[in-house]
Enzyme design. Structure first.
Site, PDB file in Angstrom:
ATOM      1  N   CYS A   1       0.900  -1.141   0.000  1.00 20.53           N
ATOM      2  CA  CYS A   1       0.000   0.000   0.000  1.00 20.53           C
ATOM      3  C   CYS A   1       0.947   1.200   0.000  1.00 20.53           C
ATOM      4  O   CYS A   1       1.989   1.172   0.656  1.00 20.53           O
ATOM      5  CB  CYS A   1      -0.852  -0.011   1.259  1.00 20.53           C
ATOM      6  SG  CYS A   1      -2.043   1.319   1.275  1.00 20.53           S
TER       7      CYS A   1
ATOM      8  N   LEU B   1      -8.083   9.005  -4.439  1.00 19.41           N
ATOM      9  CA  LEU B   1      -7.427   9.766  -5.494  1.00 19.41           C
ATOM     10  C   LEU B   1      -7.815  11.216  -5.214  1.00 19.41           C
ATOM     11  O   LEU B   1      -8.997  11.507  -5.025  1.00 19.41           O
ATOM     12  CB  LEU B   1      -8.065   9.313  -6.797  1.00 19.41           C
ATOM     13  CG  LEU B   1      -7.269   9.250  -8.057  1.00 19.41           C
ATOM     14  CD1 LEU B   1      -8.010   8.326  -8.984  1.00 19.41           C
ATOM     15  CD2 LEU B   1      -7.136  10.599  -8.675  1.00 19.41           C
TER      16      LEU B   1
ATOM     17  N   HIS C   1       4.257   2.075   1.908  1.00 17.22           N
ATOM     18  CA  HIS C   1       4.234   2.157   3.369  1.00 17.22           C
ATOM     19  C   HIS C   1       3.784   0.877   4.073  1.00 17.22           C
ATOM     20  O   HIS C   1       3.536   0.878   5.270  1.00 17.22           O
ATOM     21  CB  HIS C   1       3.522   3.426   3.887  1.00 17.22           C
ATOM     22  CG  HIS C   1       2.110   3.643   3.443  1.00 17.22           C
ATOM     23  ND1 HIS C   1       1.625   4.881   3.118  1.00 17.22           N
ATOM     24  CD2 HIS C   1       1.081   2.798   3.299  1.00 17.22           C
ATOM     25  CE1 HIS C   1       0.345   4.785   2.786  1.00 17.22           C
ATOM     26  NE2 HIS C   1      -0.005   3.530   2.887  1.00 17.22           N
TER      27      HIS C   1
ATOM     28  N   MET D   1      -9.692  13.208   4.095  1.00 20.11           N
ATOM     29  CA  MET D   1     -10.155  13.910   2.896  1.00 20.11           C
ATOM     30  C   MET D   1     -10.519  15.376   3.138  1.00 20.11           C
ATOM     31  O   MET D   1     -10.683  16.125   2.180  1.00 20.11           O
ATOM     32  CB  MET D   1     -11.333  13.164   2.282  1.00 20.11           C
ATOM     33  CG  MET D   1     -12.552  13.097   3.164  1.00 20.11           C
ATOM     34  SD  MET D   1     -13.766  11.985   2.413  1.00 20.11           S
ATOM     35  CE  MET D   1     -15.107  12.175   3.572  1.00 20.11           C
TER      36      MET D   1
ATOM     37  N   SER E   1      -2.579  16.964   3.287  1.00 19.75           N
ATOM     38  CA  SER E   1      -1.533  15.952   3.134  1.00 19.75           C
ATOM     39  C   SER E   1      -0.203  16.695   3.119  1.00 19.75           C
ATOM     40  O   SER E   1      -0.176  17.921   2.969  1.00 19.75           O
ATOM     41  CB  SER E   1      -1.731  15.172   1.834  1.00 19.75           C
ATOM     42  OG  SER E   1      -2.942  14.452   1.862  1.00 19.75           O
TER      43      SER E   1
ATOM     44  N   HIS F   1       3.193   7.411   8.311  1.00 16.83           N
ATOM     45  CA  HIS F   1       2.577   7.135   6.993  1.00 16.83           C
ATOM     46  C   HIS F   1       1.234   7.809   6.789  1.00 16.83           C
ATOM     47  O   HIS F   1       0.698   7.792   5.690  1.00 16.83           O
ATOM     48  CB  HIS F   1       2.448   5.635   6.762  1.00 16.83           C
ATOM     49  CG  HIS F   1       1.164   5.028   7.264  1.00 16.83           C
ATOM     50  ND1 HIS F   1       0.757   5.103   8.573  1.00 16.83           N
ATOM     51  CD2 HIS F   1       0.202   4.322   6.626  1.00 16.83           C
ATOM     52  CE1 HIS F   1      -0.396   4.471   8.715  1.00 16.83           C
ATOM     53  NE2 HIS F   1      -0.759   3.990   7.560  1.00 16.83           N
TER      54      HIS F   1
ATOM     55  N   GLY G   1      -3.998   8.093  10.886  1.00 19.96           N
ATOM     56  CA  GLY G   1      -4.412   7.104  11.889  1.00 19.96           C
ATOM     57  C   GLY G   1      -5.816   7.415  12.382  1.00 19.96           C
ATOM     58  O   GLY G   1      -6.152   8.561  12.651  1.00 19.96           O
TER      59      GLY G   1
ATOM     60  N   LYS H   1     -13.262   8.613  -3.713  1.00 16.29           N
ATOM     61  CA  LYS H   1     -13.131   7.529  -2.739  1.00 16.29           C
ATOM     62  C   LYS H   1     -13.744   6.271  -3.330  1.00 16.29           C
ATOM     63  O   LYS H   1     -14.624   6.341  -4.183  1.00 16.29           O
ATOM     64  CB  LYS H   1     -13.906   7.898  -1.469  1.00 16.29           C
ATOM     65  CG  LYS H   1     -13.154   8.823  -0.545  1.00 16.29           C
ATOM     66  CD  LYS H   1     -12.151   8.018   0.205  1.00 16.29           C
ATOM     67  CE  LYS H   1     -11.587   8.742   1.401  1.00 16.29           C
ATOM     68  NZ  LYS H   1     -10.565   7.896   2.044  1.00 16.29           N
TER      69      LYS H   1
END
Lengths: 154, 481
Positions: free
Chosen positions: B99, B206, B329, B381, B385, B404, B407, B480
């Site tokens: 992933c 995405l 990751h 979302m 990021s 990564h 969480g 999503k």
């Protein structure tokens, strides 16, 4: 009687499954899992898939059984609605619930699963289940009451 | 509430001492500040301690600030084992092998994309298969699937999905050498046949984003990033193929544990001695799954470029749609690290942790050697990021690893309950983020409140010095599964 309930776990999802005997427990576990994958509404009994799994333990058999059904969904889109267990071999049942020292392959399940190919337009998809796991896996029996816990990686 | 029996080392780290549990061979170290320490699940600390008992573990059993309870190994965990006396464990990699995340940049700005954002999101959702039960645009016959498993992202490039220069901007060049297709089960082949070039579901996504803050101007420049620039992030893995490889090998490892008489505190840590046939086979199969994932992200990126090209009526090259980097990751890799002053060959497990190699590392491509490895951290979302860079300190403390993602803090049902009666997509749209999802419940499960604030997680690794912040990216459009 309730067939199963969904367990709420951060990051993953689980099932607590009930049954009057081992066969019923395994059927309810499968139906519980299907309820997590897609809404049962509108799923037809169009096709039959036969499944055969073996394991060295009853718990292992449950994980293998569910992973086999996950495989049929993920590879071919097959989702089941009704299940008939055609053969169930469990040394535990013979030895009246004793743990025993079953060797690998002693536990066996064969089943016919009736359902159809998942169609994202007609059916409502829910969770993408990666696998059934050994995490917190348990099967308990009290008299005529069987109870299992299984956690899925999603 | 502070956690009992753990000691704070410094503002960024706590120690799980050797006497936390009997049988620990090394200490545990968890990268959390005092705030994130409050969120620590006792079970995840226990998992860090359990991993510290495994044969051949070196230095310490590590966890990143986005730690949470996982299958045997905590998610956010990093553990390295000496190849001469250590083990390899599928639970230390996870079900979704490789992933990972890739980031594309462009020469478009927020102002260029805002007027067409709805069209872009709709076109991405149409062109890139996503969601439960979706089928990919690529059908692999047995021969092609084998080639893909050996070549990884290079297979995709050879099929016309992207360019050779994408490969040098991918961790490990998008391909691990030891992959052996003969070790893959018929079931894994079947699951992989129609899932190449699909996004999947759950936390995979995405995202069309813009650079909203630059922390390090010269590093951002070197990466080709600037304020208000449009980027696209792709977060997915090896799909059903990798899940089946993990399922298959957990069974193999169960048997290996009794065969090699390995004592385990938890059966989910099932493993095999490195170098044993079981270990070698898992490694080669896991590498094949990693290659499947790199090809997957490469194909999806190609379609993203096509969608942008058709909406803006320009070629992807004219739009400057260049890959920044691609990181794994969930993976185990053979790497050389300095342990007790000596260079040692290790098998490094990163489960929900990102490689963060420093400037000059031989495994980095020439373009990034002066900078350090780009690290891509996806958030939820609604928030943000991040782009970071690997550091020398990561090499010394964490086998060149960092966090990564965010969480989860809410379980899926807690999130669904919280979202009841709310239109999450509308709330997001009011905040200027267009979201589309195949599944109705996905949006509720994946809403911002279900996650820790990724900014906080990133601040911990930045302050700890195991990576450094370069830029923050804000979502504008999200697809999503």
């Amino acid at each position: 009687m309730e067939r199963f309930e969904v367990l709420d776990i951060a990051g993953d999802v689980g099932l607590k499954v009930y049954g009057g005997d081992e066969r019923e427990l395994f059927v309810h576990a499968a139906l519980g899992m299907y309820s997590l994958v897609a809404s049962a509404e509108g799923i037809l009994e169009d096709r039959e898939v036969t499944v055969s799994v073996k394991s060295g333990s009853l718990e292992g058999l449950l994980v293998s059984w569910l992973n086999e059904l996950i495989f049929h969904f993920d590879a071919y889109g097959f989702i089941g609605k009704r299940i008939e267990i055609t053969r169930f071999v469990s040394p535990l049942a013979v030895s009246s619930g004793g743990a025993g020292t079953a060797s690998e392959g002693d536990f066996l399940l064969e089943a016919s699963v009736f359902g159809e190919t998942f169609d994202p337009i007609r059916h409502e998809g829910k969770l993408l289940i990666k696998a059934a796991t050994y995490h917190r896996l348990s099967i308990r029996r009290e008299g005529q009451h069987w109870e299992a816990v299984v956690i899925f990686d999603i | 509430m502070a956690v009992e029996n753990v000691k704070r080392i410094d503002p960024s780290r706590i120690e799980v001492p050797l006497d936390y549990k009997p049988g620990m061979k090394v200490r545990g170290v968890i990268y959390v500040d005092e705030v994130l320490e409050q969120d620590l699940e006792p079970q995840s600390i226990d998992q860090v301690a359990n991993v510290a008992m495994l044969p051949g573990i070196v230095q310490s059993s590590l966890a990143m600030p986005d730690i949470h309870t996982g299958y045997g190994f905590a998610i956010g965990g990093v553990a390295a084992f000496d190849v001469r006396e250590g083990i390899i464990s599928p639970g230390g990699v996870g079900y979704d092998i490789n992933c990972g995340v890739r980031l594309l940049k462009s020469n478009l700005t927020k102002g260029d994309v805002a007027p067409v954002i709805k069209d872009l999101v709709a076109a991405l959702q149409t062109n890139i298969p996503s969601g439960v039960g979706s089928k990919g645009r690529i059908r692999l016959d047995a021969g092609n699937e084998k080639k893909l498993l050996i070549k990884g992202a290079r297979w995709a490039v050879e099929q016309g999905f992207g360019h050779a220069e994408d490969l040098e901007r991918t961790e490990s060049g998008g391909c691990l050498d030891g992959a052996d297709p003969s070790l893959i089960s018929a079931k894994a082949y079947e699951r992989g046949r129609a899932q190449q070039g699909t996004l999947g579901s759950g936390n995979h996504f995405l995202e069309i984003q813009f650079v909203d803050e630059v922390y390090d101007e010269s590093a951002a420049n070197a990466l080709g990033l600037f304020e208000h620039q449009i980027t696209v992030m792709i977060h997915t893995g090896s799909r059903g193929f990798g899940h089946q490889v993990c399922t298959d090998f957990l069974e193999v490892m169960e048997k290996a544990v009794s065969r090699y008489k390995i004592e385990l505190p938890d059966r989910e840590l099932a493993c095999a001695p490195f170098g044993s046939p079981e270990a070698e086979n898992y490694l080669a199969a896991m590498q094949a799954a990693a290659n499947y994932a790199w090809a997957n992200r490469q194909c999806i990126m190609h379609w993203v470029r096509e969608v942008f090209g058709s909406i803006f009526r320009m070629s992807p090259a004219q739009l400057g749609m260049q890959l920044v980097y691609d990181v794994a990751h969930n993976i185990a890799k053979i790497e050389e690290h300095v342990v007790n002053g000596r260079k040692t060959k290790l098998i490094v497990h990163r489960k929900g942790a990102t490689r963060a190699f420093p400037p000059g590392h031989p495994e980095l491509p020439d373009i990034y050697k002066p900078l350090g490895q780009p690290v891509l951290i996806p958030g939820d979302m609604g928030r943000a990021s991040f782009v970071l860079l690997g550091t020398e300190k990561a090499m010394k403390e964490t086998f060149g690893s960092t966090c990564h993602g965010a969480g989860r803090v809410l379980s899926r049902h807690q999130a669904i309950r919280k979202a009841k009666g709310r239109a999450i997509w509308r709330e997001m749209e009011d905040r200027g983020i267009i979201v589309r999802s195949a599944g109705r419940e996905t949006l509720a499960e994946e809403m911002s409140e279900a996650y820790k604030d990724v900014s906080h997680v990133v601040d911990v690794v930045h302050n700890a010095g195991i990576s450094r912040k370069v830029a923050r990216l804000r979502p504008m459009g999200v697809v999503k599964g």
